[in-house]
Motif scaffolding. Structure first.
Motif, mmCIF file in Angstrom:
data_model
loop_
_atom_site.group_PDB
_atom_site.id
_atom_site.type_symbol
_atom_site.label_atom_id
_atom_site.label_comp_id
_atom_site.label_asym_id
_atom_site.label_seq_id
_atom_site.Cartn_x
_atom_site.Cartn_y
_atom_site.Cartn_z
ATOM 1 N N CYS A 38 0.914 -1.289 -0.100
ATOM 2 C CA CYS A 38 0.013 0.032 0.006
ATOM 3 C C CYS A 38 0.982 1.092 0.045
ATOM 4 C CB CYS A 38 -0.939 -0.069 1.270
ATOM 5 S SG CYS A 38 -1.822 1.433 1.576
ATOM 6 N N SER A 40 -0.141 2.943 3.728
ATOM 7 C CA SER A 40 0.277 2.363 4.946
ATOM 8 C C SER A 40 1.485 1.428 4.866
ATOM 9 C CB SER A 40 -0.799 1.598 5.557
ATOM 10 O OG SER A 40 -1.339 0.458 4.690
ATOM 11 N N CYS A 82 -7.304 4.138 3.805
ATOM 12 C CA CYS A 82 -5.893 4.479 2.990
ATOM 13 C C CYS A 82 -5.984 5.551 2.130
ATOM 14 C CB CYS A 82 -5.082 3.311 2.859
ATOM 15 S SG CYS A 82 -4.713 2.318 4.174
ATOM 16 N N PRO A 130 1.514 9.490 6.931
ATOM 17 C CA PRO A 130 1.350 8.018 7.729
ATOM 18 C C PRO A 130 2.404 8.010 8.737
ATOM 19 C CG PRO A 130 2.192 8.166 5.259
ATOM 20 C CD PRO A 130 1.854 9.457 5.542
ATOM 21 N N TRP A 174 -0.827 2.836 13.228
ATOM 22 C CA TRP A 174 -1.056 1.473 12.586
ATOM 23 C C TRP A 174 -0.183 1.412 11.246
ATOM 24 C CZ3 TRP A 174 -3.313 2.074 7.917
ATOM 25 C CH2 TRP A 174 -4.221 3.412 7.558
ATOM 26 N N THR A 175 0.509 2.527 10.841
ATOM 27 C CA THR A 175 1.091 2.292 9.716
ATOM 28 C C THR A 175 2.617 1.758 9.822
ATOM 29 O OG1 THR A 175 1.849 4.711 9.599
ATOM 30 C CG2 THR A 175 -0.192 4.116 8.391
#
Length: 65
Positions: free
Chosen positions: A8, A11, A38, A48, A53-54
């Motif tokens: 991604c 992320s 995202c 990010p 959480w990235t």
């Protein structure tokens, strides 16, 4: 069996076949996103590195070792 995965653009997480979405800019660049969350964060210009959480956040704060 080996699965071809992409990452991604926002992320940094893996995208498995059949998942994710592609955004193509007017200059022809391809952006692969894991999900709508995202994609919307990318379009809202969120960094990010500030979202826990990235992958980039986890690398900066030495969470994965």
């Amino acid at each position: 069996m080996v699965l071809k995965t992409n990452t991604c653009r926002f992320s940094g997480l893996r995208i498995y076949p059949g998942k994710g979405m592609i955004f193509i800019r007017t200059d022809g660049q391809h952006y692969m996103f894991l999900n709508k969350k995202c994609k919307s964060y990318y379009h809202n210009r969120l960094r990010p590195a500030k979202l826990a959480w990235t992958v980039t956040y986890r690398k900066q704060h030495k969470k994965d070792q």
